[in-house]
Design a protein around this motif. Structure first.
Motif, PDB file in Angstrom:
ATOM      1  N   SER A  63       0.808  -1.224   0.000  1.00  0.00           N
ATOM      2  CA  SER A  63       0.000   0.000   0.000  1.00  0.00           C
ATOM      3  C   SER A  63       0.842   1.276   0.000  1.00  0.00           C
ATOM      4  O   SER A  63       0.293   2.369   0.197  1.00  0.00           O
ATOM      5  CB  SER A  63      -0.930  -0.013   1.223  1.00  0.00           C
ATOM      6  N   HIS A  64       2.139   1.153  -0.235  1.00  0.00           N
ATOM      7  CA  HIS A  64       2.989   2.367  -0.226  1.00  0.00           C
ATOM      8  C   HIS A  64       4.234   2.121  -1.068  1.00  0.00           C
ATOM      9  O   HIS A  64       5.125   1.372  -0.667  1.00  0.00           O
ATOM     10  CB  HIS A  64       3.374   2.703   1.222  1.00  0.00           C
ATOM     11  N   ALA A  65       4.305   2.758  -2.245  1.00  0.00           N
ATOM     12  CA  ALA A  65       5.483   2.604  -3.108  1.00  0.00           C
ATOM     13  C   ALA A  65       5.623   3.833  -4.011  1.00  0.00           C
ATOM     14  O   ALA A  65       4.627   4.461  -4.383  1.00  0.00           O
ATOM     15  CB  ALA A  65       5.367   1.339  -3.957  1.00  0.00           C
ATOM     16  N   HIS A  66       6.863   4.155  -4.333  1.00  0.00           N
ATOM     17  CA  HIS A  66       7.200   5.282  -5.233  1.00  0.00           C
ATOM     18  C   HIS A  66       7.936   4.679  -6.425  1.00  0.00           C
ATOM     19  O   HIS A  66       9.130   4.413  -6.332  1.00  0.00           O
ATOM     20  CB  HIS A  66       8.134   6.275  -4.550  1.00  0.00           C
ATOM     21  N   LEU A  67       7.235   4.433  -7.523  1.00  0.00           N
ATOM     22  CA  LEU A  67       7.819   3.593  -8.570  1.00  0.00           C
ATOM     23  C   LEU A  67       7.995   4.305  -9.909  1.00  0.00           C
ATOM     24  O   LEU A  67       8.536   3.706 -10.839  1.00  0.00           O
ATOM     25  CB  LEU A  67       6.944   2.348  -8.768  1.00  0.00           C
ATOM     26  N   CYS A 127       0.988   3.315  -6.044  1.00  0.00           N
ATOM     27  CA  CYS A 127       2.127   3.964  -6.700  1.00  0.00           C
ATOM     28  C   CYS A 127       1.935   5.467  -6.660  1.00  0.00           C
ATOM     29  O   CYS A 127       0.908   5.983  -7.097  1.00  0.00           O
ATOM     30  CB  CYS A 127       2.246   3.473  -8.141  1.00  0.00           C
ATOM     31  N   LYS A 128       2.949   6.162  -6.142  1.00  0.00           N
ATOM     32  CA  LYS A 128       2.882   7.611  -5.965  1.00  0.00           C
ATOM     33  C   LYS A 128       3.633   8.342  -7.069  1.00  0.00           C
ATOM     34  O   LYS A 128       4.635   7.842  -7.570  1.00  0.00           O
ATOM     35  CB  LYS A 128       3.519   7.997  -4.631  1.00  0.00           C
ATOM     36  N   SER A 129       3.192   9.557  -7.367  1.00  0.00           N
ATOM     37  CA  SER A 129       4.019  10.479  -8.142  1.00  0.00           C
ATOM     38  C   SER A 129       4.975  11.148  -7.151  1.00  0.00           C
ATOM     39  O   SER A 129       5.214  10.628  -6.069  1.00  0.00           O
ATOM     40  CB  SER A 129       3.130  11.512  -8.847  1.00  0.00           C
ATOM     41  N   LEU A 218      -1.137   9.899   4.190  1.00  0.00           N
ATOM     42  CA  LEU A 218      -0.121  10.864   4.620  1.00  0.00           C
ATOM     43  C   LEU A 218       1.165  10.179   5.058  1.00  0.00           C
ATOM     44  O   LEU A 218       1.141   9.203   5.807  1.00  0.00           O
ATOM     45  CB  LEU A 218      -0.687  11.678   5.799  1.00  0.00           C
ATOM     46  N   HIS A 219       2.309  10.736   4.583  1.00  0.00           N
ATOM     47  CA  HIS A 219       3.617  10.386   5.155  1.00  0.00           C
ATOM     48  C   HIS A 219       3.721  11.117   6.491  1.00  0.00           C
ATOM     49  O   HIS A 219       3.717  12.354   6.513  1.00  0.00           O
ATOM     50  CB  HIS A 219       4.751  10.883   4.268  1.00  0.00           C
ATOM     51  N   ALA A 220       3.837  10.389   7.594  1.00  0.00           N
ATOM     52  CA  ALA A 220       3.768  11.038   8.906  1.00  0.00           C
ATOM     53  C   ALA A 220       4.775  10.434   9.877  1.00  0.00           C
ATOM     54  O   ALA A 220       4.949   9.218   9.943  1.00  0.00           O
ATOM     55  CB  ALA A 220       2.364  10.875   9.477  1.00  0.00           C
ATOM     56  N   ASP A 241       1.522   6.827   7.217  1.00  0.00           N
ATOM     57  CA  ASP A 241       2.606   5.941   6.793  1.00  0.00           C
ATOM     58  C   ASP A 241       3.945   6.357   7.393  1.00  0.00           C
ATOM     59  O   ASP A 241       4.256   7.554   7.415  1.00  0.00           O
ATOM     60  CB  ASP A 241       2.704   5.959   5.268  1.00  0.00           C
ATOM     61  N   HIS A 242       4.684   5.375   7.828  1.00  0.00           N
ATOM     62  CA  HIS A 242       5.980   5.441   8.525  1.00  0.00           C
ATOM     63  C   HIS A 242       5.751   5.229  10.016  1.00  0.00           C
ATOM     64  O   HIS A 242       6.088   4.199  10.549  1.00  0.00           O
ATOM     65  CB  HIS A 242       6.778   6.739   8.282  1.00  0.00           C
ATOM     66  N   CYS A 243       5.193   6.269  10.734  1.00  0.00           N
ATOM     67  CA  CYS A 243       4.914   6.117  12.178  1.00  0.00           C
ATOM     68  C   CYS A 243       6.160   5.655  12.947  1.00  0.00           C
ATOM     69  O   CYS A 243       6.041   4.880  13.902  1.00  0.00           O
ATOM     70  CB  CYS A 243       3.775   5.122  12.404  1.00  0.00           C
ATOM     71  N   THR A 292       6.253  -1.820   1.320  1.00  0.00           N
ATOM     72  CA  THR A 292       7.684  -1.760   0.994  1.00  0.00           C
ATOM     73  C   THR A 292       8.247  -0.346   1.043  1.00  0.00           C
ATOM     74  O   THR A 292       9.414  -0.162   1.321  1.00  0.00           O
ATOM     75  CB  THR A 292       7.965  -2.315  -0.414  1.00  0.00           C
ATOM     76  N   ASP A 293       7.422   0.678   0.684  1.00  0.00           N
ATOM     77  CA  ASP A 293       7.944   2.028   0.430  1.00  0.00           C
ATOM     78  C   ASP A 293       9.065   1.985  -0.602  1.00  0.00           C
ATOM     79  O   ASP A 293      10.016   2.769  -0.529  1.00  0.00           O
ATOM     80  CB  ASP A 293       8.426   2.717   1.717  1.00  0.00           C
ATOM     81  N   CYS A 294       8.978   1.071  -1.552  1.00  0.00           N
ATOM     82  CA  CYS A 294      10.040   0.978  -2.554  1.00  0.00           C
ATOM     83  C   CYS A 294      10.240   2.338  -3.224  1.00  0.00           C
ATOM     84  O   CYS A 294       9.297   2.918  -3.774  1.00  0.00           O
ATOM     85  CB  CYS A 294       9.689  -0.075  -3.609  1.00  0.00           C
TER      86      CYS A 294
HETATM   87 ZN   LIG Z   1       7.042   6.992   0.911  1.00  0.00          ZN
END
Ligand SMILES: [Zn+2]
Length: 381
Positions: A63-67, A127-129, A218-220, A241-243, A292-294
């Motif tokens: 649920s969290h990746a930058h690809l 997938c994030k921009s 949110l990245h938090a 996300d992160h925490c 993953t936060d890839c």
């Molecule tokens: Zn991230």
């Protein structure tokens, strides 16, 4: 056309009612699960596959990746391993490479990472921009991401790019850039962090995205215990996300909300940072996801099995909790109920492990245990 999978030594459904079924079988029909139960009671089907006692799970939900990016930051990683700290500023080097890349180059890189994710047992990914940071490149990023996944996130507010006034950039992110990206995205996200965006700026970006029809995440609290988690809960974000750095009040707020705490231990591993307090979150009753936060900077891994192994070894989650977080937890973080668990009617996204139990995902770290992967009933591996 029906397919029977039988010889399943252990079926870990992640469904609260079905639980874990030993000596199981299931039937796939039209991309969905049509039957689940003990192999001895399995119905006839058009074709049958015997899995020889292997363990079967739902496909992982990342649920969290930058690809969508170009370039390489291996040198930055190597320098960090000799003692240089991770900061948000490294993002800008990927931005320069991404802006210079063609659509074809971005698409080819994303396809390669998608294949890696499938090989790692991931059947749904977000997938994030966020490596364009101008209207044209952000729009290209979400458009190319949407070719590969419905879970596309607009992250124009990743960092303020070089050469533009902070206020002007926020106006762009909440105005013309959002307008160009919204039709290709489902989610809006902000890097709410020291060195990126503060809580008030993050709230403004999330509110603008929500007004444009996007749902917030949110990245938090990655680098400090700032106000990111409280903001995520305030706007009913699907996920914080992160925490990594949480106060007791943050844990209580997450436990009392429908905002999922998404933990990204591959980032702490790759930045040599302290791990988040997964036990505190779970024991308080918060929903936890693993992802993953890839990304090319803080953690360039598509390995959900390694994230599970780290969650067990370093975050003190049980193997069952870690697998649940990587499947059902990820589905909650994307507010999906058709994936992340195996029940009649759910999508036939499945992983067969080369192991008799999911315990092996943590017991055998770094070993490629993904035997077969089905996405909506179609073999992708
Ligand atoms: Zn991230």
């Amino acid at each position: 056309m029906t397919t029977l999978l039988t010889g399943i030594g252990l079926l870990a459904t992640q469904d609260p009612e079905l639980g874990e079924i030993p000596d199981a079988a299931l039937v796939i029909e039209d991309g969905r699960l049509a039957w689940i139960g003990a192999a001895a009671h399995a119905p006839e089907a058009d074709t049958a596959i015997d899995l020889g006692g292997r363990c079967v799970l739902p496909g992982f939900v990342d649920s969290h990746a930058h690809l969508v990016f170009a370039g390489d930051r291996a040198e930055e990683f190597a320098a960090r391993m000799t003692g240089q700290p991770y900061t948000a500023g490294g993002i800008r080097s990927t931005v320069a490479a991404t802006r210079a890349a063609s659509d074809e180059q971005l698409r080819a890189n994303l396809s390669k990472l998608t294949a890696e994710l499938h090989a790692a047992g991931v059947t749904t990914f977000e997938c994030k921009s966020g490596y364009g940071l101008d209207v044209a490149t952000e729009q290209r990023s979400v458009r190319i991401a949407a070719e590969q996944t419905p879970e596309v996130t607009y992250l124009g507010a990743h960092v303020v790019p070089a050469g533009i006034d902070r206020g002007d950039y926020l106006d762009l992110v909440c105005g013309p850039m959002l307008a160009a990206c919204a039709e290709h995205a489902r989610w809006v996200d902000v890097f709410c962090e020291q060195g990126a965006f503060d809580v008030d700026e993050s709230r403004a970006v999330l509110r603008a995205g929500m007004a444009a029809g996007l749902a917030p995440r949110l990245h938090a609290n990655q680098l400090i215990a700032g106000g990111g988690v409280a903001l995520a809960v305030e706007v009913d974000a699907a996920s914080a996300d992160h925490c990594t750095h949480l106060t007791a009040a943050d844990i209580d707020a997450l436990a009392g909300s429908s905002t999922v705490a998404t933990l990204l231990p591959l980032v702490e591993f790759s930045t040599r940072s302290p791990y988040p307090d997964a036990r505190g979150l779970l024991d308080a009753g918060a929903t936890v996801a693993l992802a993953t936060d890839c990304n090319p900077g803080s953690g360039f891994s598509t390995s959900m099995p390694l994230a599970i192994a780290l969650a067990v070894r370093e975050l003190r989650m049980t193997p069952a909790e870690a697998v649940h977080a990587a499947t059902a937890g990820g589905a909650r973080a994307l507010r999906r109920d058709d994936i992340g668990r195996l029940a009649v009617g759910s999508r036939a996204d499945l992983v067969a492990l080369d192991a008799p139990s999911y315990l092996h995902l943590a017991y055998r770290p770094g070993v490629p245990l993904i035997h077969r992967v089905w996405l909506a009933g179609q073999k992708v591996r």
